[in-house]
Design an enzyme around this catalytic site. Structure first.
Site, PDB file in Angstrom:
ATOM      1  N   ASN A   1       0.878  -1.167   0.000  1.00 44.19           N
ATOM      2  CA  ASN A   1       0.000   0.000   0.000  1.00 44.19           C
ATOM      3  C   ASN A   1       0.916   1.217   0.000  1.00 44.19           C
ATOM      4  O   ASN A   1       1.488   1.549   1.028  1.00 44.19           O
ATOM      5  CB  ASN A   1      -0.902  -0.029   1.248  1.00 44.19           C
ATOM      6  CG  ASN A   1      -1.708   1.262   1.397  1.00 44.19           C
ATOM      7  OD1 ASN A   1      -1.815   2.049   0.459  1.00 44.19           O
ATOM      8  ND2 ASN A   1      -2.260   1.470   2.586  1.00 44.19           N
TER       9      ASN A   1
ATOM     10  N   LYS B   1       0.198   4.234  -0.306  1.00 45.33           N
ATOM     11  CA  LYS B   1      -0.404   5.465   0.244  1.00 45.33           C
ATOM     12  C   LYS B   1      -0.117   6.625  -0.711  1.00 45.33           C
ATOM     13  O   LYS B   1      -0.042   6.401  -1.917  1.00 45.33           O
ATOM     14  CB  LYS B   1       0.107   5.708   1.666  1.00 45.33           C
ATOM     15  CG  LYS B   1      -0.023   4.442   2.526  1.00 45.33           C
ATOM     16  CD  LYS B   1       0.154   4.664   3.979  1.00 45.33           C
ATOM     17  CE  LYS B   1       0.012   3.332   4.688  1.00 45.33           C
ATOM     18  NZ  LYS B   1      -0.020   3.445   6.140  1.00 45.33           N
TER      19      LYS B   1
ATOM     20  N   HIS C   1      -9.441   1.532   4.507  1.00 47.35           N
ATOM     21  CA  HIS C   1      -8.187   1.679   5.255  1.00 47.35           C
ATOM     22  C   HIS C   1      -8.415   2.628   6.436  1.00 47.35           C
ATOM     23  O   HIS C   1      -9.196   3.575   6.331  1.00 47.35           O
ATOM     24  CB  HIS C   1      -7.090   2.220   4.323  1.00 47.35           C
ATOM     25  CG  HIS C   1      -5.746   2.165   4.955  1.00 47.35           C
ATOM     26  ND1 HIS C   1      -5.313   3.140   5.829  1.00 47.35           N
ATOM     27  CD2 HIS C   1      -4.762   1.252   4.887  1.00 47.35           C
ATOM     28  CE1 HIS C   1      -4.090   2.809   6.255  1.00 47.35           C
ATOM     29  NE2 HIS C   1      -3.748   1.656   5.705  1.00 47.35           N
TER      30      HIS C   1
ATOM     31  N   GLU D   1      -6.750   4.981   7.536  1.00 51.89           N
ATOM     32  CA  GLU D   1      -6.510   6.400   7.235  1.00 51.89           C
ATOM     33  C   GLU D   1      -7.724   7.014   6.547  1.00 51.89           C
ATOM     34  O   GLU D   1      -8.035   8.191   6.747  1.00 51.89           O
ATOM     35  CB  GLU D   1      -5.236   6.541   6.376  1.00 51.89           C
ATOM     36  CG  GLU D   1      -3.987   6.332   7.227  1.00 51.89           C
ATOM     37  CD  GLU D   1      -2.820   5.699   6.489  1.00 51.89           C
ATOM     38  OE1 GLU D   1      -2.762   5.762   5.246  1.00 51.89           O
ATOM     39  OE2 GLU D   1      -1.944   5.129   7.183  1.00 51.89           O
TER      40      GLU D   1
ATOM     41  N   GLU E   1      -5.715  -4.891  10.320  1.00 58.07           N
ATOM     42  CA  GLU E   1      -4.700  -3.877  10.566  1.00 58.07           C
ATOM     43  C   GLU E   1      -5.001  -3.139  11.862  1.00 58.07           C
ATOM     44  O   GLU E   1      -5.793  -2.174  11.862  1.00 58.07           O
ATOM     45  CB  GLU E   1      -4.669  -2.870   9.408  1.00 58.07           C
ATOM     46  CG  GLU E   1      -4.317  -3.473   8.073  1.00 58.07           C
ATOM     47  CD  GLU E   1      -3.656  -2.451   7.151  1.00 58.07           C
ATOM     48  OE1 GLU E   1      -2.549  -2.731   6.692  1.00 58.07           O
ATOM     49  OE2 GLU E   1      -4.236  -1.374   6.931  1.00 58.07           O
TER      50      GLU E   1
ATOM     51  N   GLY F   1       2.149   2.233  10.640  1.00 52.37           N
ATOM     52  CA  GLY F   1       3.116   3.314  10.497  1.00 52.37           C
ATOM     53  C   GLY F   1       3.800   3.721  11.789  1.00 52.37           C
ATOM     54  O   GLY F   1       4.477   4.741  11.859  1.00 52.37           O
TER      55      GLY F   1
ATOM     56  N   SER G   1       3.006  -2.184  10.209  1.00 53.46           N
ATOM     57  CA  SER G   1       4.456  -2.292  10.437  1.00 53.46           C
ATOM     58  C   SER G   1       5.015  -3.683  10.133  1.00 53.46           C
ATOM     59  O   SER G   1       5.964  -4.114  10.776  1.00 53.46           O
ATOM     60  CB  SER G   1       4.813  -1.852  11.860  1.00 53.46           C
ATOM     61  OG  SER G   1       4.451  -0.492  12.057  1.00 53.46           O
TER      62      SER G   1
HETATM   63  P1  PGA Z   1       2.628   0.219   7.564  1.00 53.54           P
HETATM   64  O1  PGA Z   1       1.198   0.468   6.879  1.00 53.54           O
HETATM   65  O2  PGA Z   1       3.152  -1.062   7.009  1.00 53.54           O
HETATM   66  O3  PGA Z   1       3.453   1.415   7.161  1.00 53.54           O
HETATM   67  O4  PGA Z   1       2.394   0.152   9.034  1.00 53.54           O
HETATM   68  C1  PGA Z   1       0.328  -0.594   6.690  1.00 53.54           C
HETATM   69  C2  PGA Z   1      -0.931  -0.076   6.064  1.00 53.54           C
HETATM   70  O5  PGA Z   1      -1.339   1.040   6.371  1.00 53.54           O
HETATM   71  O6  PGA Z   1      -1.556  -0.769   5.242  1.00 53.54           O
END
Ligand code: PGA
Length: 255
Positions: free
Chosen positions: A13, A15, A99, A101, A171, A177, A217
Site C-alpha cells: 500500500n 499510500k 483503510h 486512514e 490492521e 506506520g 508495520s
Molecule cells: P505500515 O502500513 O506497514 O506502514 O504500518 C500498513 C498499512 O497502512 O496498510
C-alpha cells in the site's frame, strides 16, 4: 485449517507516495527482485494517478495492480471520485477499501465500506477490506467486538460466492506506520477470529478459502514470523513496500 491451502497475497500500500515516473522506475527495480517468486500473489496498491504508468510497467510481469479506494456509484456527479468500472478498464485488479486512514481522515464509515465492497466485487475487482481496532479499544479489551462488527458490517448483503473476491486485512490501527507491530500471536488471534466470523456467516469451507492478511508495520524482519501463523495468509504493507529490497524480502518470506 492449513494455510498451505491458501495462496498468500503480499500487497503493498503505497499510500500517497511516488509520482508516476518514480513508480515506473520502482516497478522495474522491484520486478528484478521478485521475478520467479511464484509462491504468492504480488500486488502494489498505488495512487490513482500512477495507475496507467504502473499497469504499463507491470504488463506481462507477475505483479498485479491495485487502487487505494473506489466509489460505490457506477458513474455520475461525484466530482473527484473514481468508479470500479474505471479501475477495471484501466487494468486494476485489486482495491483497498476502508483503510484506517480513510476512516480517520476522510469520513469512511462501515456503511460506505460495505457499499464500496459491493461495487468492487460487482465489477470483478478483488476488494482488500481493512478492519482493525484503535489502541483505546485494545486497551479496553474490546478488540474482538470491534473487529467482528467491522467485518460483519463490511460484508452485509454479500454472498459466500463473493468471498473469493474479498480479502480481509486485519490492521490494528495502533500498529500502522508506528513501527509497533502486533506480535505474531496477537495478529494470529484476531485473524483466526475473523475466519470464525466468516465461518459463522458463510460456512466452514468458505472460511477456509478466504484470504486474511495482517498489516501494520510488517517489515523484512518480522514478516516470516507473522506469515508462518496458520491464519495469516499474507500482508498489507505500507512503509516497507516503498523499498524494493524490503518488499522483496517479505515476498520471499511468503514463498
Ligand atoms: P505500515 O502500513 O506497514 O506502514 O504500518 C500498513 C498499512 O497502512 O496498510
Amino acid at each position: 485449517m492449513s494455510s498451505r491451502k491458501r495462496r498468500p497475497v503480499i500487497a503493498g500500500n503505497w499510500k500517497m507516495n511516488m509520482t508516476p515516473s518514480q513508480a515506473k522506475e520502482f516497478i522495474s527495480e522491484l520486478y528484478d527482485k521478485v521475478k520467479g517468486k511464484r509462491g504468492c500473489d504480488i500486488v502494489v496498491c498505488v495512487p490513482a494517478i500512477d495507475i496507467p504508468a504502473v499497469v504499463k510497467a507491470c504488463a506481462g510481469k507477475s505483479i498485479k495492480v491495485g487502487a487505494q479506494n473506489v466509489h460505490f456509484e457506477k458513474s455520475g456527479a461525484y466530482t473527484g471520485e473514481i468508479s470500479a468500472d474505471m479501475l477495471t478498464d484501466a487494468g486494476v485488479k485489486y482495491v483497498v477499501i476502508g483503510h484506517s486512514e480513510r476512516r480517520q481522515y476522510f469520513g469512511e464509515t462501515d456503511d460506505t465500506v460495505n457499499k464500496r465492497t459491493k461495487a468492487a466485487v460487482a465489477a470483478g475487482l478483488t476488494a482488500i477490506v481493512c478492519v482493525g481496532e484503535v489502541l483505546a479499544e485494545r486497551e479496553a479489551g474490546i478488540t474482538s467486538e470491534v473487529v467482528s462488527r467491522q467485518v460483519k458490517l463490511a460484508l452485509l448483503g454479500l454472498a459466500a460466492e463473493d468471498m473469493s473476491k474479498i480479502i480481509i486485512a486485519y490492521e490494528p490501527v495502533w500498529a500502522i506506520g508506528t513501527g509497533k507491530t502486533a506480535t505474531a500471536e496477537q495478529a494470529e488471534e484476531v485473524c483466526a477470529l475473523i475466519r470464525n466470523v466468516i465461518a459463522e456467516k458463510y460456512g466452514k469451507q468458505t472460511a477456509k478459502e478466504t484470504i486474511v492478511q495482517y498489516g501494520g508495520s510488517m517489515n523484512a524482519k518480522n514478516a516470516a514470523e507473522l506469515l508462518a501463523m496458520e491464519n495469516i495468509d499474507g500482508g498489507l504493507i505500507g512503509g516497507a513496500s516503498l523499498k524494493a529490497a524490503d518488499f522483496s524480502v517479505i515476498v520471499e518470506a511468503a514463498q
